[in-house]
Design an enzyme around this catalytic site. Structure first.
Site, mmCIF file in Angstrom:
data_model
loop_
_atom_site.group_PDB
_atom_site.id
_atom_site.type_symbol
_atom_site.label_atom_id
_atom_site.label_comp_id
_atom_site.label_asym_id
_atom_site.label_seq_id
_atom_site.Cartn_x
_atom_site.Cartn_y
_atom_site.Cartn_z
ATOM 1 C CG ASP A 399 -1.836 1.165 1.296
ATOM 2 O OD1 ASP A 399 -2.313 1.596 0.233
ATOM 3 O OD2 ASP A 399 -2.078 1.664 2.409
ATOM 4 C CE LYS A 400 -0.258 7.315 -2.283
ATOM 5 N NZ LYS A 400 -0.094 8.254 -1.136
ATOM 6 C CD GLU A 503 -7.768 23.053 -0.773
ATOM 7 O OE1 GLU A 503 -8.664 22.518 -0.116
ATOM 8 O OE2 GLU A 503 -7.957 23.983 -1.549
ATOM 9 C CB THR A 681 -2.073 3.317 -3.769
ATOM 10 O OG1 THR A 681 -2.648 4.390 -3.024
ATOM 11 C CG2 THR A 681 -1.786 3.798 -5.174
ATOM 12 N NE ARG A 796 -8.844 8.056 -7.353
ATOM 13 C CZ ARG A 796 -8.999 8.542 -6.151
ATOM 14 N NH1 ARG A 796 -9.248 7.733 -5.159
ATOM 15 N NH2 ARG A 796 -8.900 9.817 -5.927
#
Length: 1096
Positions: A399-400, A503, A681, A796
């Protein structure tokens, strides 16, 4: 599936099944239907332990063989040994293994229970009561509170936020920590927190059957003579965490194993190592060898009986009953020898193997180098049966988020008006490397600063204080152009709820440099600029999506001037700049190349001053476009394009997505060991690619990075074929078997450092493309192409697709696979792989509980595989060689003895006798040695032979002297030293591959003694990371509509130009806002009713 829900204490239901749906109506207790929230994590229970465990143990051929042998020994005409000699060791083996399996299962259950019972607030009648998760049933109404895990798949009914909104974190499902928005239906959001209304809720849900589609849900709510459509945006899925929402109520739709999370988890399989399979094969071959020996001896017996046996019995062994049939005698002799020669099949082998594995497991648990002091987390071998398999891993599926990265975004550098900030230089102008000891900028002048923020370039703060226009405008843009929601629980303590970590990092940077984003309403944004509160009128938000790759805001400052601020991917933004920014564009582009070369996530910033007449005309057209139903998105896109042009470039930002410590070094070391690493991922493609560059899985010196993003089977097939042809060329297209042959031939090379393939490729594939590629017709092409690439990244992907990729490699490549992850979305691939590794990170303990091994950081994987795995495999192989040698040596004595005893199935070495002889010579030799030693120096021997034995008591006193033990030690050293010398000389004269690798490592360390680890590969290509806010649209519509705001006081007459703090929660939304009306129409939330009726 039809659910009829009533919230009385005992819901009476009845179940009707059709081919497509399950229909539930009132009349039967829900527990009878099995719709509770119970999830089984154990392998056994008190009733199933014995049959399941015995079934697993008798899958071992040796155990089945000895059970058959026991049956033979019950036949007197066949057996010359008592059945007791077989049943005792067999029962001992089965008991020891069963105890070990029961202990492993009990420990895993205890650790799962040790996490604490999870409690949910359930509404049974007219009050809330606490219930454990396992007691939650379909149809229950549950109350969730902020930061609480969702217990089951819920239909959101109401929440503390306006319009029934709630925010959830889905890291357990897709690995993303950015917040997602869920919204209740308008008709149910009116229920609020009224317990009586919720208790009277009698809605009926018709929906699709349970499935594993995390991003799709179709259903209808039947309530109050109306039908209301349901989609994924109305559901809170099990595994999510409620964030930034004080409370919410939901009704259980799916529970237990029917939840979408559990549908993606897969089944727990019985994992067996290659050593186990090899031992079964060897036992079969040994059994075949045993049959051959039995046949040979049986034939010998028949021949001997026919030619010699009669005369021999008359002279030496007069029998009462004589077997006249030589063939029948040979038949009985065959089974007798099967029993006598049974020691060739090792019954104690499996127990011995389990004991060795247990020791290896303790070595892993005790390894201090795999201990994480910060989290107080040691490595843990949660199973004792897979240790030697660690040394045979060929493919790692990782996994990432949370595994390779910490998912912590840090504002690292920036470029403002052609100058780079964020680098540190000494007094001679030489660039210094930033370490923990590098002094940080002092932000104490700012009482609203984030104390965790670190920045090391003091020149940027000095430029801010010198009132440089570009610098202030740069941070003003960062403080205004975003969709972050502020939360101020105490005065000065700001918490930003960001839709993405990027953000949040940018707004936090602006906050520390004096531009503090303090509050927002649907129509205003309040920023404290160097201590002075300035309120900007928010005119429009041009939101982000995957096509635009940018976002903009239009604000009006207190002086009445309208300005557009824009941030986005540089490849998109640079095409929309005014010609006057050409020189600055070239400089900033060079800086962006430098930032991207360091693996940082880059973002370009620009602004545009707007003419009032142009803006008013554009705004009128925007309102008209928002009210349309058809072609609305296309018209909005064209209006956004019209506005976002002729902008002035400000600069660029560079954000670092921090890798876990030692990730790059670990990946490089594992790659050197010919282990292939695939990243699976659920994150965006841009993010995954950027992280792959950061940890050196992708490099700019690679020949090609193939991106597979087709939306149909034909497109995916064409892209895979094109990639394969480009790698191999048009003359040759080898299959997977060809690849395996190539690997075998490469392994025979003398030099272990010579690369088998001179060029390197990488494959990046999206989730929707992977769904097509995993079909039966394309999976072979996918695997062929992927195996030819050095790096494979799947983006995805759903949890089920992760398991499918692992299963594909297991099935087609027949290679040992390892899956590593830290979240619930990794559980399925952890269970599917031969070895599952869980990282105890920030995404909960689900991955750890489903894993075979666990530790705190990805870097410990190197030691787990290359140290513990290698030594476990090496020791196990040596042990097996010795064990089989011992058994053959003992058994062949009986075989050869058969030729000297007339093939009469007599025992050459009686078992009891052989055991007694062993004990006699081992312990007897020690006893005799010390007896003679002490006797020769005793008083009695001195009295008999005083001249020959004058040293009375020497033996007793000598053993207490250190010099004696020193002599013993020196003697041992002298005996052992020649062997060690020979081994050292052999390593120098005839080095193995391991010796060559060690020499190369030592030489590398001597050449570069100052380098403690791998440095990040610098990329100088023009490829820069496209900034991504979220995988869909942002929060722009929610903010401008005001549906996510709480308002408690009257609105100020004019918030513009105010220099005092208006307070974070003092505005009231204007009910006549056309924005709200248009957005509600788009969402279908109003059906002829006025906006005032909908928005209260």
């Amino acid at each position: 599936m039809r659910f009829s829900f009533d919230c009385e204490p005992l819901v009476q239901c009845q179940l009707m099944k059709t081919e497509q749906t399950d229909i539930i109506k009132s009349n039967m207790v829900a527990e009878i239907l099995g719709f509770d929230n119970h999830i089984k994590t154990s392998k056994y229970n008190i009733f199933t332990f014995l049959p399941i465990n015995l079934f697993e143990q008798f899958q071992r051929v040796a155990n089945a063989y000895f059970l058959f042998l026991l049956i033979l020994q019950l036949i007197p005409q066949v057996s010359s040994l008592s059945w007791f000699t077989t049943i005792v060791p067999l029962a001992l083996v089965l008991t020891i293994t069963a105890v070990k399996d029961a202990t492993d299962d009990y420990v895993s259950i205890a650790k799962a229970l040790g996490l604490g019972p999870k409690v949910a607030l359930v509404l049974p009648v007219t009050w809330l009561q606490s219930e454990q998760w396992m007691n939650v049933r379909v149809g229950d109404i549950i109350k969730l509170e902020n930061n609480q895990f969702v217990a089951a798949d819920l239909l959101l009914l109401s929440s503390s936020e306006p319009y029934g909104l709630s925010y959830v974190e889905t890291a357990e499902l897709d690995g993303e920590t950015n917040l997602k928005v869920r919204q209740a239906l308008t008709v149910t959001s009116e229920l609020g927190a009224d317990i009586h209304k919720l208790a009277e809720f009698d809605g009926e849900v018709v929906c699709e059957p349970p499935n594993n589609k995390l991003d799709r849900f179709t259903g209808t709510l039947l309530w109050k003579d109306g039908k209301f459509p349901l989609d994924n945006g109305k559901l809170l899925l099990r595994g999510c965490v409620l964030r930034n929402t004080e409370w919410c109520f939901g009704m259980v739709i799916f529970a237990g194993l029917e939840t979408k999370l559990m549908q993606n988890c897969g089944r727990t399989t019985f994992k067996r190592t290659s050593i186990d399979r090899l031992m079964n094969t060897l036992v079969l071959w040994i059994f075949g060898f045993l049959m051959c020996m039995g046949i040979i001896l049986a034939i010998g017996n028949s021949v001997w009986e026919k030619s010699v046996g009669g005369n021999f019995r008359k002279l030496y062994l007069p029998w009462d009953e004589v077997l006249s049939d030589a063939f029948f005698s040979g038949f009985l002799t065959f089974w007798s020898y099967i029993i006598i020669l049974n020691t060739v099949v090792p019954i104690s082998l499996y127990v011995s193997v389990e004991v060795i594995r247990l020791g290896h497991s303790y070595f892993i648990n005790w390894d201090r180098r795999m201990y994480q002091a910060q989290r107080d987390t040691p490595a843990e071998a949660r199973t004792t049966t897979l240790n030697e398999e660690l040394g045979q891993v060929e493919y790692i599926f990782s996994d990432k988020t949370g595994t390779l990265t910490q998912n912590i975004m840090v504002f690292s550098k920036c470029s403002i008006n052609g100058k780079i900030y964020g680098e540190v230089y000494d007094e001679f102008g030489h660039k210094l490397e930033i370490t923990e000891k590098t002094p940080c900028v002092d932000f104490s002048f700012n009482p609203l600063r984030d104390r965790r923020f670190r920045f090391h370039d003091h020149s940027l703060l000095e430029a801010m204080k010198l009132d440089e226009t570009a610098v202030r405008e740069f941070f003003r843009l960062l403080a205004l152009c975003h969709t972050v929601m502020p939360e101020e629980k105490m005065e000065g303590e700001l918490v930003y709820q960001a839709q993405s970590p990027d953000e949040g990092a940018l707004v936090t940077a602006a906050r520390n440099f004096g531009f503090v984003f303090r509050a927002r309403t649907p129509e205003t944004i309040t920023v404290y600029e160097l201590g002075k509160a300035v309120t900007y009128q928010l005119l429009a938000i041009l939101d982000f999506n995957n096509v635009r790759k940018r976002m903009s805001v239009i604000v009006r400052n207190p002086q009445g001037r309208a300005r557009l601020y824009c941030k986005g991917a540089d490849t998109i933004l640079f095409d929309r700049l005014e010609p006057a920014s050409e020189e600055l564009l070239c400089t900033t582009s060079e800086h962006l190349n430098e930032f991207a070369g360091e693996g940082l996530r880059t973002l370009a910033l620009a602004y545009r001053d707007l003419d009032e007449d142009f803006f008013q005309g554009w705004m009128q057209r925007l309102r008209e476009a928002c009210s349309l139903v058809e072609k609305r998105e296309d018209l909005l896109a064209s209006l956004y394009e019209e506005m976002e042009r002729e902008m002035t470039l400000l600069g660029a930002t560079a954000i670092e997505d921090k890798l876990e410590q030692g990730v790059a070094e670990t990946i490089a070391c594992l790659t050197l060991a010919s282990i292939k690493i695939w990243v699976l991922t659920g994150d965006k493609m841009e993010t995954a690619i950027n992280i792959a560059y950061s940890c050196n899985m992708l490099r700019d010196d690679m020949n090609e990075v193939f991106v597979i993003s087709g939306h149909s089977v034909l497109e995916v097939q064409q892209q895979l074929k094109s990639a394969k042809e480009q790698i191999l060329g048009s003359n040759r297209e080898p299959s997977v078997s060809d690849c395996a042959d190539t690997e075998k031939s490469d392994a025979k090379l003398d030099s272990v450092f010579e690369e088998a393939i001179s060029v390197e490729y990488a494959l990046v594939i999206n989730g929707h493309s992977l769904a097509h590629a995993l079909e039966a017709d394309l999976e072979g092409l996918l695997l062929d192409t992927a195996c030819l690439c050095r790096t494979v990244i799947c983006c995805r992907v759903t949890p089920l697709q992760k398991a499918q990729v692992v299963e594909l490699v297991k099935r087609r490549r027949r290679a040992v696979t390892l899956a590593i992850g830290d979240g619930a979305n990794d559980v399925s691939m952890i269970k599917t792989a031969h070895i599952g590794v869980g990282i105890s990170g920030q995404e909960g303990m689900q991955a750890v509980l489903a894993s075979d091994y666990s530790f705190a950081q990805f870097r410990h994987l190197q030691r787990l595989l290359l140290v513990h795995g290698r030594w476990s495999y090496f020791r196990m192989c040596n042990f097996l060689c010795y064990f089989f040698y011992k058994n053959f040596a003992f058994t062949l004595v009986h075989f050869w003895f058969g030729f000297f005893c007339g093939f009469s199935a007599q025992i050459g070495l009686d078992t009891n006798y052989w055991t007694a002889i062993n004990h006699f010579y081992i312990w007897g030799s020690l006893a005799v040695y010390f007896s003679i030693l002490f006797a020769m120096h005793s008083n009695g021997i001195f009295g008999i032979f005083p001249s020959q034995f004058p040293f009375i008591g020497t033996a007793r006193s000598s053993l207490s002297q250190p010099v004696v033990w020193l002599v013993i030690l020196l003697t041992t050293v002298v005996c052992v030293a020649p062997v060690l010398v020979v081994r050292f000389l052999r390593a120098d004269l005839y080095p193995t591959q391991t010796d060559k690798v060690r020499r190369w490592q030592l030489a590398s360390r001597r050449q570069h003694p100052h380098e403690q680890g791998l440095r990040r590969v610098r990329r100088t290509s023009s490829r820069r990371s496209a900034y991504a806010f979220a995988h869909q649209e942002g929060y722009g519509e929610l903010i401008t509509s005001g549906r996510n705001m709480r308002f408690t006081g009257p609105a100020p007459e004019s918030g513009l130009g105010s220099t005092s703090d208006p307070g974070p929660h003092t505005w009231k939304m204007h009910s006549s806002s056309s924005w709200i009306e248009n957005l509600l129409k788009k969402r279908g939330l109003t059906t002829g009713s006025s906006t005032d009726d909908t928005v209260k």
